[in-house]
Design an enzyme around this catalytic site. Structure first.
Site, PDB file in Angstrom:
ATOM      1  N   PHE A 147       0.864  -1.177   0.000  1.00  0.00           N
ATOM      2  CA  PHE A 147       0.000   0.000   0.000  1.00  0.00           C
ATOM      3  C   PHE A 147       0.901   1.226   0.000  1.00  0.00           C
ATOM      4  O   PHE A 147       1.544   1.549   1.003  1.00  0.00           O
ATOM      5  CB  PHE A 147      -0.930   0.049   1.210  1.00  0.00           C
ATOM      6  CG  PHE A 147      -1.844   1.255   1.149  1.00  0.00           C
ATOM      7  CD1 PHE A 147      -2.993   1.224   0.384  1.00  0.00           C
ATOM      8  CD2 PHE A 147      -1.520   2.430   1.804  1.00  0.00           C
ATOM      9  CE1 PHE A 147      -3.818   2.336   0.284  1.00  0.00           C
ATOM     10  CE2 PHE A 147      -2.332   3.551   1.708  1.00  0.00           C
ATOM     11  CZ  PHE A 147      -3.487   3.507   0.953  1.00  0.00           C
ATOM     12  N   ASP A 232       9.578   2.843   1.725  1.00  0.00           N
ATOM     13  CA  ASP A 232       8.389   3.637   2.031  1.00  0.00           C
ATOM     14  C   ASP A 232       8.147   3.563   3.532  1.00  0.00           C
ATOM     15  O   ASP A 232       7.601   2.591   4.050  1.00  0.00           O
ATOM     16  CB  ASP A 232       7.186   3.097   1.261  1.00  0.00           C
ATOM     17  CG  ASP A 232       5.914   3.896   1.520  1.00  0.00           C
ATOM     18  OD1 ASP A 232       5.888   4.693   2.486  1.00  0.00           O
ATOM     19  OD2 ASP A 232       4.928   3.710   0.784  1.00  0.00           O
ATOM     20  N   LYS A 261       2.836  11.459   6.740  1.00  0.00           N
ATOM     21  CA  LYS A 261       1.968  11.280   7.905  1.00  0.00           C
ATOM     22  C   LYS A 261       2.492  11.988   9.146  1.00  0.00           C
ATOM     23  O   LYS A 261       2.225  13.157   9.362  1.00  0.00           O
ATOM     24  CB  LYS A 261       1.708   9.799   8.140  1.00  0.00           C
ATOM     25  CG  LYS A 261       0.880   9.163   7.025  1.00  0.00           C
ATOM     26  CD  LYS A 261       0.320   7.837   7.384  1.00  0.00           C
ATOM     27  CE  LYS A 261      -0.426   7.187   6.228  1.00  0.00           C
ATOM     28  NZ  LYS A 261      -1.624   7.930   5.777  1.00  0.00           N
TER      29      LYS A 261
END
Length: 406
Positions: A147, A232, A261
């Site tokens: 993801f 990531d 984030k």
């Protein structure tokens, strides 16, 4: 307002969203109005322990005083210039973020998906300019069940049909291999490979943690093949797993790290691509950009986030409380939990399907005052703010036990 009136107000707010908001989310039926630390409060005045923390965007809790103060002070001075001009906050932010992550250069962006897209562009440019891959032939190897976001390029190399179906045609140039499988990865890498792009821990897939040595193996394989290792760390980074970066659990230094984030402190969207000068240095003016990337408000908040992490306090808290989390979940195995994976303050919990889906378990926990979110099937994620206390964490685990055993 009476309790029934507050309940009606909550339902009315939920119903009001239906005709005007695109239905791209299926949120739990709770309407949050206020928050502080690890707690949120709904419009009815009911408090919930936030065990999701905005998918790690709220690593420092809701409205952390240092972050709110940094934002307030910057709002009184300057919010946006675009990168058409210099501003007085960007260089300091970039220098400190590079030092925190042990890298040379920083490419500031806004969202996690932007960071991934930027990482892809940088890897391809490097492949053409430095590695010598023929034009338009660069490939990037990714892992199944990944993801990395939901742009059309990114969902094109997703294996989640919910994310992919109906959004093609997709961008070519990606090869998908099983996660945690070095042999499959080696077979997929060839002279056209610009990069291997993976999550050190696959969050959306259920907090899947690879075998010891996998990340080091990826690093060695990419070094031998002359391609980049792009990690990531948008969900796993910035303290979540007990280290500044999740790759630090092995002696691994990627060429490029993608951040997001938590970098915005739960206040503004901030992301970044950080890496070596050899790689990020391939970009030239006009080849990539973002109006809001690296804006003064984002740089001020991002600098305050880096300052919090420079002390090591939050990394230590995640590691220490991670022991509490693992021990609590281990005690529930066989009592509604069929398995779990945890690192730091991050866990994927597989619930006995006979007790309900992940969505159903999340709704039961919500009714008991604990907010989590499901991933797939009967798996839920736990990712509390790193400011959570041991008592609060044990309370949440006790509530999970109640929901699973009552």
């Amino acid at each position: 307002m009476t309790a029934p009136a507050r309940a009606r107000a909550s339902q009315e707010l939920i119903r009001a969203e239906e005709p005007v908001l695109a239905h791209n989310y299926h949120p739990l039926p709770v309407v949050v109005a206020r928050a502080e630390g690890a707690w949120v409060e709904d419009v009815e005045g009911r408090r919930y322990l936030d065990m999701l923390a905005g998918y790690s965007a709220l690593n420092f809790g809701h409205r952390h005083p240092a972050l709110v103060d940094a934002a307030h002070r910057q709002l009184d001075r300057l919010t946006l210039t675009s990168r058409a001009f210099h501003h007085d906050r960007l260089a300091g932010f970039a220098e400190r973020l590079a030092a925190l992550t042990g890298t040379d250069m920083v490419l500031p962006m806004n969202t996690g998906a932007e960071a991934v897209e930027s990482g892809i562009k940088v890897a391809r440019k490097w492949a053409y300019d430095v590695k010598g891959v023929p034009a338009d032939h660069a490939t990037i190897v990714v892992a199944a069940d990944n993801f990395h976001g939901r742009t059309t390029t990114i969902v094109g190399f997703s294996t989640d049909e919910t994310a992919r179906a109906g959004f093609g045609p997709f961008t070519p140039g990606f090869r998908v291999v099983p996660y945690n499988d070095l042999a499959a990865l080696e077979e997929a890498v060839d002279e056209t490979t610009a990069a291997v792009l993976i999550e050190p821990i696959q969050g959306e897939a259920g907090v899947l943690i690879p075998d010891d040595g996998y990340l080091a193996g990826v690093r060695e394989l990419t070094r031998r093949a002359g391609c980049l290792f792009v990690a990531d760390e948008i969900q796993s980074g910035l303290g979540r797993t007990g280290r500044t970066l999740a790759v630090e659990h092995e002696p691994v230094v990627p060429d490029v790290v993608l951040l997001g984030k938590a970098l915005g402190g739960g206040i503004v969207p901030v992301s970044a691509v950080v890496g070596s000068r050899e790689v990020l240095g391939v970009l030239r003016p006009g080849e990539h950009g973002s109006t809001f990337g690296g804006n003064p408000l984002a740089a001020a908040v991002g600098t305050a986030v880096v300052e919090l992490l420079e002390t090591g306090e939050f990394q230590r808290r995640a590691a220490e409380l991670g022991t509490v989390l693992r021990e609590g979940l281990a005690a529930l195995v066989g009592r509604g939990v069929v398995g779990f994976r945890a690192r730091g303050l991050w866990a994927g919990v597989d619930v006995d399907p006979a007790l309900g889906s992940g969505r159903e378990i999340s709704e039961r926990l919500m009714r008991e005052g604990v907010l989590v979110k499901d991933t797939h099937g009967s798996t839920i994620r736990l990712a509390p703010p790193l400011t959570v206390t041991g008592e609060e964490l044990r309370g949440a685990l006790g509530t999970l036990e109640k929901v699973l055993t009552s």
